[in-house]
Motif scaffolding. Structure first.
Motif, short mmCIF file in Angstrom:
data_model
loop_
_atom_site.label_atom_id
_atom_site.label_comp_id
_atom_site.label_asym_id
_atom_site.label_seq_id
_atom_site.Cartn_x
_atom_site.Cartn_y
_atom_site.Cartn_z
N UNK A 54 0.51 -1.38 0.21
CA UNK A 54 -0.60 -0.22 0.61
C UNK A 54 1.03 1.33 0.10
N UNK A 55 0.79 2.31 -0.94
CA UNK A 55 1.21 3.27 -0.27
C UNK A 55 0.01 4.68 -0.85
N UNK A 56 1.10 5.31 0.51
CA UNK A 56 0.00 6.65 0.17
C UNK A 56 1.36 7.74 0.06
N UNK A 57 0.26 9.23 -0.08
CA UNK A 57 1.06 10.42 -0.37
C UNK A 57 0.24 11.22 0.47
N UNK A 58 0.74 11.91 1.52
CA UNK A 58 0.46 12.53 2.54
C UNK A 58 1.14 14.08 2.01
N UNK A 59 -0.23 15.43 1.79
CA UNK A 59 0.26 16.84 1.86
C UNK A 59 0.06 17.28 2.77
N UNK A 60 1.28 18.19 3.27
CA UNK A 60 0.87 19.08 4.40
C UNK A 60 1.48 20.50 4.19
N UNK A 61 1.16 21.34 4.52
CA UNK A 61 1.52 22.99 5.14
C UNK A 61 -0.07 23.97 3.86
N UNK A 62 -0.48 23.39 4.00
CA UNK A 62 -1.68 24.44 3.10
C UNK A 62 -1.67 25.47 4.32
N UNK A 63 -3.17 26.70 3.42
CA UNK A 63 -3.67 26.84 5.07
C UNK A 63 -3.89 28.49 4.53
N UNK A 64 -3.91 29.48 4.71
CA UNK A 64 -4.54 31.15 4.31
C UNK A 64 -2.75 32.01 4.86
N UNK A 65 -3.61 32.61 3.98
CA UNK A 65 -1.64 33.47 3.20
C UNK A 65 -2.38 34.65 2.67
N UNK A 66 -1.97 35.95 2.81
CA UNK A 66 -2.83 37.06 3.04
C UNK A 66 -1.73 37.44 0.82
N UNK A 67 -2.36 37.97 0.08
CA UNK A 67 -1.58 37.81 -1.24
C UNK A 67 -0.09 38.68 -0.86
N UNK A 68 0.61 38.67 -1.75
CA UNK A 68 2.29 38.29 -1.93
C UNK A 68 3.06 36.89 -0.73
N UNK A 69 2.30 36.76 0.24
CA UNK A 69 2.61 35.93 0.96
C UNK A 69 3.43 34.37 0.17
N UNK A 70 3.62 33.76 1.64
CA UNK A 70 4.46 32.36 0.88
C UNK A 70 3.28 31.50 2.29
N UNK A 71 3.80 30.53 1.48
CA UNK A 71 3.90 29.01 1.77
C UNK A 71 3.81 27.76 0.87
N UNK A 72 4.85 27.43 2.45
CA UNK A 72 5.69 25.88 1.69
C UNK A 72 4.99 23.70 1.39
N UNK A 73 4.52 23.59 0.67
CA UNK A 73 3.95 22.52 0.74
C UNK A 73 4.79 21.17 1.08
N UNK A 74 4.38 19.71 1.46
CA UNK A 74 5.24 19.10 1.19
C UNK A 74 4.13 17.27 0.90
N UNK A 75 4.96 16.69 0.17
CA UNK A 75 4.40 15.92 0.21
C UNK A 75 5.78 14.25 0.11
N UNK A 76 4.72 13.32 1.33
CA UNK A 76 5.80 12.79 1.65
C UNK A 76 4.77 10.90 1.05
#
Length: 121
Positions: free
Chosen positions: A1-23
């Protein structure tokens, strides 16, 4: 069984930054391409960026110069650094991996469950 799990999403203001991860985890023999896709309400899922096992990258025109995809092969993890975010980047972001679980089987596509990114003031 293989799983891909994302994290790092959320609410951010315009011009901001986020970093998503997927393991990716489970019974994995090898991973070739990994990528990020997104789907906004009422729209089709679209490519954001992909990266090959050798590090070759492809980006959607809409994110070029703002987003950077990278991967850590030792950790079976792919990242998406998103800078200068715009309201039109709001979507559910999905990770996808082309994964082989055995030398006896062909590679197939696996998807994560998605993580919400909302860009709003």
């Amino acid at each position: 069984q293989v799983q891909l799990v994302e994290s790092g999403g959320g609410l951010v203001q315009p011009g901001g930054s986020l970093r998503l991860s997927c393991a990716a985890s489970g019974s994995i023999f090898s991973i070739s391409a990994m990528g990020w896709y997104r789907q906004a309400p009422g729209k089709q899922r679209e490519l954001v960026a992909t990266i090959s096992s050798g590090g070759s990258r492809v980006y959607a025109d809409s994110v070029k110069g703002r987003f950077t995809i990278s991967r850590d092969n030792a950790k079976n993890t792919v990242y998406l650094q998103m800078n200068s975010l715009k309201p039109e980047d709001t979507a559910v972001y999905y990770c996808r991996g082309t994964i082989t679980i055995s030398t006896m089987m062909s590679a197939r596509l696996y998807w994560g469950q998605g993580t919400q990114v909302t860009v709003s003031s």
